[in-house]
Design a protein around this motif. Structure first.
Motif, PDB file in Angstrom:
ATOM      1  N   GLY A  37      16.340 -24.194 -19.297  1.00 42.39           N
ATOM      2  CA  GLY A  37      16.101 -24.410 -17.870  1.00 42.39           C
ATOM      3  C   GLY A  37      15.073 -23.477 -17.275  1.00 42.39           C
ATOM      4  N   GLY A  38      14.688 -22.445 -18.009  1.00 39.77           N
ATOM      5  CA  GLY A  38      13.661 -21.523 -17.537  1.00 39.77           C
ATOM      6  C   GLY A  38      14.160 -20.619 -16.422  1.00 39.77           C
ATOM      7  N   HIS A  39      13.223 -19.896 -15.834  1.00 40.12           N
ATOM      8  CA  HIS A  39      13.529 -18.956 -14.752  1.00 40.12           C
ATOM      9  C   HIS A  39      13.996 -19.716 -13.521  1.00 40.12           C
ATOM     10  N   ARG A  40      15.222 -19.417 -13.086  1.00 36.48           N
ATOM     11  CA  ARG A  40      15.829 -20.052 -11.903  1.00 36.48           C
ATOM     12  C   ARG A  40      15.764 -21.577 -11.958  1.00 36.48           C
ATOM     13  N   GLY A  41      15.868 -22.145 -13.150  1.00 35.22           N
ATOM     14  CA  GLY A  41      15.895 -23.590 -13.307  1.00 35.22           C
ATOM     15  C   GLY A  41      14.546 -24.270 -13.163  1.00 35.22           C
ATOM     16  N   SER A  42      13.463 -23.488 -13.158  1.00 34.13           N
ATOM     17  CA  SER A  42      12.125 -24.055 -12.980  1.00 34.13           C
ATOM     18  C   SER A  42      11.581 -24.708 -14.250  1.00 34.13           C
ATOM     19  N   GLY A  43      12.191 -24.402 -15.387  1.00 30.61           N
ATOM     20  CA  GLY A  43      11.677 -24.881 -16.666  1.00 30.61           C
ATOM     21  C   GLY A  43      10.518 -24.035 -17.175  1.00 30.61           C
ATOM     22  N   GLN A  44      10.168 -23.007 -16.424  1.00 26.95           N
ATOM     23  CA  GLN A  44       9.028 -22.153 -16.760  1.00 26.95           C
ATOM     24  C   GLN A  44       9.486 -20.747 -17.124  1.00 26.95           C
ATOM     25  N   ALA A  45       8.666 -20.089 -17.926  1.00 23.75           N
ATOM     26  CA  ALA A  45       8.888 -18.668 -18.218  1.00 23.75           C
ATOM     27  C   ALA A  45       8.227 -17.848 -17.116  1.00 23.75           C
ATOM     28  N   VAL A  46       8.729 -16.644 -16.904  1.00 27.28           N
ATOM     29  CA  VAL A  46       8.081 -15.754 -15.944  1.00 27.28           C
ATOM     30  C   VAL A  46       6.820 -15.194 -16.591  1.00 27.28           C
ATOM     31  N   GLU A  47       5.863 -14.876 -15.760  1.00 36.49           N
ATOM     32  CA  GLU A  47       4.594 -14.347 -16.264  1.00 36.49           C
ATOM     33  C   GLU A  47       4.795 -12.950 -16.834  1.00 36.49           C
ATOM     34  N   PHE A  48       4.165 -12.684 -17.976  1.00 40.31           N
ATOM     35  CA  PHE A  48       4.332 -11.429 -18.698  1.00 40.31           C
ATOM     36  C   PHE A  48       4.017 -10.218 -17.822  1.00 40.31           C
ATOM     37  N   ALA A  49       4.939  -9.254 -17.824  1.00 39.80           N
ATOM     38  CA  ALA A  49       4.798  -7.938 -17.192  1.00 39.80           C
ATOM     39  C   ALA A  49       4.640  -7.979 -15.671  1.00 39.80           C
ATOM     40  N   VAL A  50       4.952  -9.085 -15.023  1.00 35.74           N
ATOM     41  CA  VAL A  50       4.860  -9.162 -13.563  1.00 35.74           C
ATOM     42  C   VAL A  50       6.098  -8.517 -12.943  1.00 35.74           C
ATOM     43  N   PRO A  52       8.719  -7.913  -9.959  1.00 41.19           N
ATOM     44  CA  PRO A  52       9.821  -7.401 -10.755  1.00 41.19           C
ATOM     45  C   PRO A  52      10.432  -8.452 -11.688  1.00 41.19           C
ATOM     46  N   THR A  53       9.957  -9.693 -11.628  1.00 42.10           N
ATOM     47  CA  THR A  53      10.646 -10.783 -12.334  1.00 42.10           C
ATOM     48  C   THR A  53      10.673 -10.618 -13.846  1.00 42.10           C
ATOM     49  N   TRP A  54       9.527 -10.272 -14.455  1.00 38.89           N
ATOM     50  CA  TRP A  54       9.516 -10.143 -15.908  1.00 38.89           C
ATOM     51  C   TRP A  54      10.371  -8.962 -16.349  1.00 38.89           C
ATOM     52  N   ALA A  56      12.920  -7.666 -14.758  1.00 37.54           N
ATOM     53  CA  ALA A  56      14.326  -8.030 -14.557  1.00 37.54           C
ATOM     54  C   ALA A  56      14.806  -8.901 -15.715  1.00 37.54           C
ATOM     55  N   ALA A  57      13.973  -9.830 -16.137  1.00 39.41           N
ATOM     56  CA  ALA A  57      14.338 -10.693 -17.272  1.00 39.41           C
ATOM     57  C   ALA A  57      14.474  -9.881 -18.551  1.00 39.41           C
ATOM     58  N   LEU A  58      13.631  -8.882 -18.728  1.00 39.40           N
ATOM     59  CA  LEU A  58      13.731  -8.013 -19.899  1.00 39.40           C
ATOM     60  C   LEU A  58      15.040  -7.218 -19.873  1.00 39.40           C
ATOM     61  N   ILE A  59      15.409  -6.715 -18.703  1.00 40.80           N
ATOM     62  CA  ILE A  59      16.698  -6.020 -18.563  1.00 40.80           C
ATOM     63  C   ILE A  59      17.836  -6.981 -18.870  1.00 40.80           C
ATOM     64  N   GLN A  60      17.715  -8.211 -18.396  1.00 41.17           N
ATOM     65  CA  GLN A  60      18.758  -9.200 -18.679  1.00 41.17           C
ATOM     66  C   GLN A  60      18.887  -9.446 -20.173  1.00 41.17           C
ATOM     67  N   LEU A  61      17.778  -9.589 -20.847  1.00 40.30           N
ATOM     68  CA  LEU A  61      17.791  -9.873 -22.280  1.00 40.30           C
ATOM     69  C   LEU A  61      18.309  -8.678 -23.086  1.00 40.30           C
ATOM     70  N   VAL A  62      17.675  -7.537 -22.933  1.00 37.44           N
ATOM     71  CA  VAL A  62      18.034  -6.363 -23.732  1.00 37.44           C
ATOM     72  C   VAL A  62      19.382  -5.788 -23.297  1.00 37.44           C
ATOM     73  N   MET A  84      20.881  -5.808 -10.752  1.00 42.33           N
ATOM     74  CA  MET A  84      21.440  -6.877  -9.926  1.00 42.33           C
ATOM     75  C   MET A  84      21.653  -6.419  -8.479  1.00 42.33           C
ATOM     76  N   ALA A  85      21.940  -5.141  -8.276  1.00 40.94           N
ATOM     77  CA  ALA A  85      22.010  -4.611  -6.915  1.00 40.94           C
ATOM     78  C   ALA A  85      20.625  -4.696  -6.274  1.00 40.94           C
ATOM     79  N   TYR A  86      19.602  -4.318  -7.027  1.00 45.39           N
ATOM     80  CA  TYR A  86      18.226  -4.430  -6.543  1.00 45.39           C
ATOM     81  C   TYR A  86      17.903  -5.886  -6.192  1.00 45.39           C
ATOM     82  N   ALA A  87      18.245  -6.796  -7.097  1.00 41.49           N
ATOM     83  CA  ALA A  87      17.973  -8.219  -6.854  1.00 41.49           C
ATOM     84  C   ALA A  87      18.671  -8.688  -5.582  1.00 41.49           C
TER      85      ALA A  87
END
Length: 147
Positions: A37-50, A52-54, A56-62, A84-87
């Motif tokens: 489903g991608g980032h927030r259901g968009s079907g897309q990946a977040v852009e590399f190193a952007v 805070p989204t990328w 945040a996704a790295l924190i989610q993964l690791v 998640m508090a930041y988000a």
């Protein structure tokens, strides 16, 4: 009855950690790789190193993987909780006061869930618990033969 419930505390703590870690990991995978489903259901990946989204996704993964397997659990859970508090406060709360109004329910739930994991620890079903038990077993025979 209470004694029986007390015996379930450790397995339930471990299962809770595993489920929260898995769900967070899947969110990171979806955002970084644009799958599930991608980032927030968009079907897309977040852009590399952007920011805070990328990140945040790295924190989610690791962080999610570390919590899932129970390795460095408390530190990983604190980092995940903080992200998640930041988000919640930076992305969601400016939209409206309450989570039901601003779409921040998931961020709030993950934040508090990871804080709980950080406080309770990983439970017995964790890599770090297994490593700790093995170290104790290795020391125990040495102590027994030294006496």
């Amino acid at each position: 009855m209470i004694v029986a419930l007390h015996r379930l505390a450790d397995p339930v703590t471990s299962i809770f950690r595993i489920v929260i870690g898995l769900l967070f990991t899947l969110r990171g995978i979806a955002s970084i790789f644009g799958v599930l489903g991608g980032h927030r259901g968009s079907g897309q990946a977040v852009e590399f190193a952007v920011w805070p989204t990328w990140w945040a996704a790295l924190i989610q993964l690791v962080g999610g993987l570390l919590v899932l397997v129970g390795l460095g659990t408390r530190i990983a859970a604190i980092v995940c909780s903080g992200s998640m508090a930041y988000a919640y406060f930076v992305v969601h709360q400016p939209e409206a006061l309450l989570p039901q109004q601003n779409g921040g329910e998931l961020a709030a739930l993950f934040c508090w869930s990871f804080l709980l994991v950080a406080i309770l620890g990983p439970g017995k079903w964790a890599v770090e618990s297994l490593m700790s038990r093995r170290r104790e077993e290795e020391r125990s025979p040495a102590l027994a033969t030294a006496s």
